[in-house]
Design an enzyme around this catalytic site. Structure first.
Site, short mmCIF file in Angstrom:
data_model
loop_
_atom_site.label_atom_id
_atom_site.label_comp_id
_atom_site.label_asym_id
_atom_site.label_seq_id
_atom_site.Cartn_x
_atom_site.Cartn_y
_atom_site.Cartn_z
N PHE A 1 0.81 -1.23 0.00
CA PHE A 1 0.00 0.00 0.00
C PHE A 1 0.84 1.28 0.00
CE2 PHE A 1 -1.53 -3.24 3.09
CZ PHE A 1 -2.31 -3.94 2.20
N CYS A 2 1.95 1.26 -0.74
CA CYS A 2 2.86 2.42 -0.82
C CYS A 2 3.37 2.80 0.57
CB CYS A 2 2.18 3.62 -1.48
SG CYS A 2 1.77 3.36 -3.20
N ALA A 3 3.57 1.80 1.42
CA ALA A 3 4.12 2.02 2.75
C ALA A 3 4.97 0.82 3.13
CB ALA A 3 3.00 2.24 3.77
#
Length: 465
Positions: free
Chosen positions: A372-374
């Protein structure tokens, strides 16, 4: 009996969602109503706002400096929208400006250029951030990360320790209002007060916070004031391509904008430039008038529906989902309360992307899988050693460690949650079968059914096989 939403009229909200009745094919040959559990990525639009936009299109024109009636009307609507957006988070518009950009990512990047940071300056951020509130700072200052506890929550003792250790070099504390991985809500006002004690400003990435609960950035003189806040319209029922950056005017009055050209100036000679007033100085080129007005109209709708009741409804739905998910054998749920309606989990023995594929092909629902882009945050929560993947950077994300994420919004229902729970339980109880029945497709970068049934032709949807 568990009752959700005694006050909030989620049925009226749900009826207003564009595409709520759309059906999608499933593996058993049936078409079922699509269930969107990917609201943390993007929410659908609202019918009522869409109808207003169609009416506005008849009056659309280029804004500012046009002398025609349509241009005057469009300019006023666009300028009024800034005020509506600023008031939504209770910004003092005498001291703060509302700048329209494309999304939260661009808003944070804009601020990173406009703070005039030096390599010796320190930006403190956290290990729970979206990449968009991490990467923009790395090439402009010395980035320091605040640690987390074993549930993935911010360690406030470590935060204060680092503020004290790097004082007075800390120019900014950049923190998410709510995590897009666990949904965890940070106490932004308590954190702001700590930051200000050490003469540091604070930026709140509000992408996951602003759509789900009332936000008050407080007066500029207040010790808990939020100096800058950024958020995206496409996460709050406005899929028309705008983001927002709100911050004190004095920051943006100084120096030159990172983008210059049409609309950013009031006077130009061969040797000199006088910049336009705010926010024009920071909104280079023809702005997204359509998207800005859509956000303002959506804000009016959300306020009419009552943001506090929306928050309560989503919180009840989230608690119910987590309580029931946690009862399912072989399911691990991550994070803790307080949180927005973002829930991440894994099923033991099954790749996260395979679980997402089953929910899609057999349940007709949309979730998200991966990091999730994390990536640092997810791998911290999973306690994964990524050293074995070094040199394998091109490995598809579906095959790297990650999670399954469901993210809720005000139009989701308890019955949709029950449907999800039923299918997750079925998957968890038949792991061997699902490992056999699904295969990873290199072309798609995801898992697909190994066996097809009559009425389901994957080629129709991808044309890639």
């Amino acid at each position: 009996m568990f009752i959700i939403g005694n006050k909030f009229n989620y049925k009226a909200f749900r009826k207003n969602i564009i595409g709520i009745k759309e059906k999608v094919p499933t593996l058993n040959g049936r078409n079922v109503r699509y269930i969107n559990f990917d609201n943390a990525a993007s929410t659908p639009g609202l019918n009522s706002v869409y109808e207003q936009l169609k009416d506005f299109l008849a009056w659309y024109s280029g804004v500012h400096r046009g002398t025609g009636i349509k241009s005057l009307i469009a300019s006023k609507a666009y300028d009024d929208a800034h005020e509506i957006i600023g008031n939504f988070v209770k910004a003092d518009l005498d001291k703060n400006t509302v700048i329209i950009v494309k999304n939260t990512t661009e808003a944070i990047n804009k601020l990173s250029y406009r703070l005039d940071l030096k390599p010796t300056d320190v930006v403190i951020t956290t290990l729970m951030e979206h990449h968009s509130n991490d990467l923009p700072w790395r090439d402009k200052a010395n980035v320091v990360y605040v640690g987390l506890d074993n549930l993935g929550r911010l360690n406030l003792e470590d935060l204060e320790k680092k503020l004290k250790s790097y004082y007075p070099r800390v120019k900014l504390l950049a923190i998410c209002g709510a995590s897009n991985v666990t949904g965890h809500i940070n106490d932004i006002h308590k954190i702001a007060k700590i930051a200000h004690q050490y003469k540091a400003e604070i930026l709140v990435d509000g992408a996951q916070l602003v759509p789900h609960k009332p936000v008050d950035i407080k007066p500029n003189s207040h010790p808990e004031h939020i100096d800058y806040i950024a958020f995206s319209s496409h996460k709050m029922y406005v899929p028309y391509g705008i983001g927002v950056l709100i911050g004190k005017k004095e920051t943006f009055l100084k120096g030159s904008p990172e983008f210059s050209g049409g609309g950013t100036v009031s006077f130009v000679t061969e040797n000199n430039v006088t910049w336009a007033n705010l926010p024009d100085k920071e909104e280079a080129g023809s702005p997204n008038v359509f998207g800005t007005i859509a956000l303002a109209e959506t804000i009016k709708y959300l306020q009419k529906m009552n943001m506090k009741e929306i928050e309560q409804y989503e919180n009840e739905l989230c608690k119910y989902a987590i309580k029931e998910l946690s009862k399912i054998k072989n399911v691990t749920v991550y994070g803790s309360f307080p949180r927005v309606g973002v829930i991440t989990f894994n099923i033991k023995g099954l790749p996260h992307s395979l679980v997402g594929a089953v929910l899609c092909y057999e349940g007709g629902m949309g979730v998200r899988t991966g990091c999730f882009c994390a990536q640092p945050y997810v791998r911290n929560l999973l306690n994964v050693d990524m050293s074995k993947y070094e040199g394998k950077e091109n490995t598809p994300s579906a095959l790297l460690p990650g999670m399954v994420r469901i993210s809720l919004a005000a139009y989701n229902s308890k019955s949709e949650i029950d449907y999800l729970l039923k299918l997750v339980k079925q998957i968890a109880n038949n792991r061997t079968q699902y490992n056999r029945d699904y295969v990873f497709s290199k072309k798609l970068g995801s898992y697909i059914p190994r066996f097809r049934t009559k009425g389901f032709d994957i080629n129709k949807f991808y044309n890639l096989m």
